[in-house]
Design a protein around this motif. Structure first.
Motif: not given
Length: 221
Positions: A84-88, A168-176, A198-212
């Motif tokens: 799902a994290e691959c642009l198509v 601004p989407d959440i990306v799930t990564f699949h390996s250590d 860099l914002v960690s959301l747990g379970n290998r989920k991350y996203r980038l955040a920019v101040p408004a």
């Protein structure tokens, strides 16, 4: 640490596939090139637990493929379900046909569509515009490196590129290995006092955040 991003390229015409492969190689991607859907699925299987493509370019019409055991729809469904994290981006000479657009989006609801009649050069321009994104004080250059614009320092890793192009989407990564690379990118952002966090959301989920206060990011093409 450097790790070039991978691009999955599915195109049944050998000459066009070589043009695509050369284009991405010049941009310092690692091209995963296939003339058949069966081969493309094999490449995804072999890379599924390690490196994963940042981008996939899929030819919908595979009339010249050396085998027809699988279809471009099968590849799109696999990308949608497991990558799902691959642009198509999908291109076809019949992209305006309702049944083609319907079949593509049934297989991959998030796929971008492109008219093959506009030529390969038009496709290349579209891809470059998709990849060369800016988020806060970061910019992706040629789809393969993240540049911190105030310092002009570069971060060469596919997972950093993946986070920026998906903002601004959440990306799930699949390996250590991938999550360690993401955390190194977060440390790099901190050392450069970047406005992007860099914002960690747990379970290998991350996203980038920019101040408004920085204002909206440039729209995607």
């Amino acid at each position: 640490m450097k790790a070039n991003p991978e691009a999955l390229l599915l195109e049944d015409d050998a000459q066009t596939l070589e043009e695509l492969r050369s284009h991405f190689a010049r941009k310092r991607f690692y091209p995963l090139a296939a003339r058949s859907a069966t081969r493309a699925l094999s490449l995804l299987e072999n890379n599924g637990e390690s490196s994963r493509p940042v981008l996939a370019v899929i030819d919908w019409d595979l009339r010249l493929a050396p085998d027809n055991r699988s279809t471009s729809g099968d590849v799109l469904a696999r990308l949608s379900h497991d990558f799902a994290e691959c642009l198509v981006i999908v291109y076809s000479q019949n992209i305006d046909a309702f049944h083609v657009r319907s079949d593509i989006h049934r297989a991959h609801p998030r796929a971008w569509l492109h008219d093959k009649r506009d030529g390969v050069s038009s496709l290349m321009v579209r891809i470059d515009r998709m990849l060369d994104q800016q988020v806060g004080d970061l910019r992706v250059h040629q789809g393969t490196v993240v540049i911190h614009m105030p310092s002009q320092d570069e971060h060469h890793h596919r997972e950093a590129v993946r986070l920026v192009v998906h903002h601004p989407d959440i990306v799930t990564f699949h390996s250590d290995t991938a999550t360690k690379a993401v955390r190194r990118f977060g440390d790099w952002l901190t050392r450069h006092d970047s406005m992007v966090k860099l914002v960690s959301l747990g379970n290998r989920k991350y996203r980038l955040a920019v101040p408004a206060a920085t204002g909206p990011d440039p729209p995607r093409t």
